[in-house]
Design a protein around this motif. Structure first.
Motif, mmCIF file in Angstrom:
data_model
loop_
_atom_site.group_PDB
_atom_site.id
_atom_site.type_symbol
_atom_site.label_atom_id
_atom_site.label_comp_id
_atom_site.label_asym_id
_atom_site.label_seq_id
_atom_site.Cartn_x
_atom_site.Cartn_y
_atom_site.Cartn_z
ATOM 1 N N LYS A 16 -7.012 46.659 -2.643
ATOM 2 C CA LYS A 16 -4.758 45.933 -2.831
ATOM 3 C C LYS A 16 -4.648 45.520 -2.355
ATOM 4 O O LYS A 16 -4.388 45.643 -0.616
ATOM 5 N N GLN A 17 -3.776 44.999 -2.682
ATOM 6 C CA GLN A 17 -3.173 44.006 -2.122
ATOM 7 C C GLN A 17 -1.595 43.922 -2.324
ATOM 8 O O GLN A 17 -1.114 43.510 -3.465
ATOM 9 N N LYS A 18 -0.381 43.638 -1.804
ATOM 10 C CA LYS A 18 0.960 43.211 -2.344
ATOM 11 C C LYS A 18 0.919 42.179 -2.115
ATOM 12 O O LYS A 18 1.005 41.365 -1.380
ATOM 13 N N MET A 19 1.062 41.677 -3.589
ATOM 14 C CA MET A 19 1.500 40.365 -3.343
ATOM 15 C C MET A 19 2.744 39.676 -4.763
ATOM 16 O O MET A 19 3.004 40.674 -5.568
ATOM 17 N N THR A 20 3.138 38.847 -4.604
ATOM 18 C CA THR A 20 4.582 38.457 -5.534
ATOM 19 C C THR A 20 3.547 37.935 -6.763
ATOM 20 O O THR A 20 2.425 37.488 -6.737
ATOM 21 N N PRO A 21 4.192 38.393 -7.755
ATOM 22 C CA PRO A 21 4.204 37.251 -8.904
ATOM 23 C C PRO A 21 2.508 36.488 -9.200
ATOM 24 O O PRO A 21 1.914 35.494 -9.495
ATOM 25 N N SER A 22 3.793 35.299 -8.911
ATOM 26 C CA SER A 22 3.043 33.828 -8.342
ATOM 27 C C SER A 22 1.729 33.907 -7.931
ATOM 28 O O SER A 22 0.539 33.200 -7.830
ATOM 29 N N GLU A 23 1.235 34.865 -6.069
ATOM 30 C CA GLU A 23 0.487 34.780 -5.834
ATOM 31 C C GLU A 23 -0.438 35.970 -6.883
ATOM 32 O O GLU A 23 -1.624 35.028 -6.724
ATOM 33 N N ILE A 51 1.263 27.238 -3.960
ATOM 34 C CA ILE A 51 0.225 27.710 -3.212
ATOM 35 C C ILE A 51 -1.283 26.982 -4.262
ATOM 36 O O ILE A 51 -2.110 27.812 -4.045
ATOM 37 N N PHE A 52 -1.381 26.547 -4.890
ATOM 38 C CA PHE A 52 -1.944 25.540 -5.797
ATOM 39 C C PHE A 52 -2.920 24.868 -4.754
ATOM 40 O O PHE A 52 -4.061 25.505 -4.943
ATOM 41 N N ALA A 53 -2.409 23.955 -3.814
ATOM 42 C CA ALA A 53 -3.755 23.073 -3.133
ATOM 43 C C ALA A 53 -3.792 24.209 -2.088
ATOM 44 O O ALA A 53 -5.471 24.001 -1.944
ATOM 45 N N PRO A 54 -3.323 25.231 -1.513
ATOM 46 C CA PRO A 54 -3.722 25.690 -0.664
ATOM 47 C C PRO A 54 -5.038 26.829 -1.306
ATOM 48 O O PRO A 54 -5.912 27.343 -0.388
ATOM 49 N N ALA A 55 -4.361 27.189 -2.490
ATOM 50 C CA ALA A 55 -5.604 28.299 -3.405
ATOM 51 C C ALA A 55 -7.184 27.183 -3.581
ATOM 52 O O ALA A 55 -7.836 27.485 -4.695
ATOM 53 N N GLY A 56 -6.499 25.975 -3.762
ATOM 54 C CA GLY A 56 -7.897 25.059 -3.770
ATOM 55 C C GLY A 56 -7.864 24.718 -5.418
ATOM 56 O O GLY A 56 -8.973 24.269 -6.097
#
Length: 119
Positions: A16-23, A51-56
């Motif tokens: 489980k991880q709290k995330m924004t919809p974009s994340e 966050i596209f680039a940091p996510a590869g």
């Protein structure tokens, strides 16, 4: 484009991880091995684009959504991976129809992503 056959070293969040919809959106893309996305980035995706680039994930920008759909189709045919298209709701996504239809009839694995329209 990432067409080599090296192993994807990106890490997917476990448990489980709290995330924004974009994340959550970007995490889903990573979990499904997306490294390249074609399309026109607009206001509905600005948070995710950050966050596209940091996510590869590399966004390949286009001047027209129809070109993005055809590019994703070609990418899928050449690489053997899913081609991914991103566009804006309304006329932007309507412009993708011809390219998505071509991918469908060619049995190309293409995924199209568009924001939800409230009305």
């Amino acid at each position: 484009m990432s067409t080599d056959n090296t192993t994807d070293t990106r890490q997917v969040v476990e448990g489980k991880q709290k995330m924004t919809p974009s994340e959550a959106f970007v995490e889903t893309l990573v979990a499904n091995g997306v490294t390249d996305m074609f399309g026109i980035m607009g206001s509905a995706f600005m948070d995710a684009m950050d966050i596209f680039a940091p996510a590869g994930i590399r966004l390949v920008p286009v001047v027209h959504e129809q070109g993005a759909a055809h590019m994703a189709d070609g990418y899928a045919r050449v690489s053997g991976r899913h081609g991914t298209v991103i566009g804006q709701n309304g006329p932007g996504i309507s412009n993708c129809v011809t390219g998505i239809a071509a991918a469908y009839w060619a049995h190309s694995p293409v995924v199209i992503v568009t924001p939800e329209a409230g009305t």
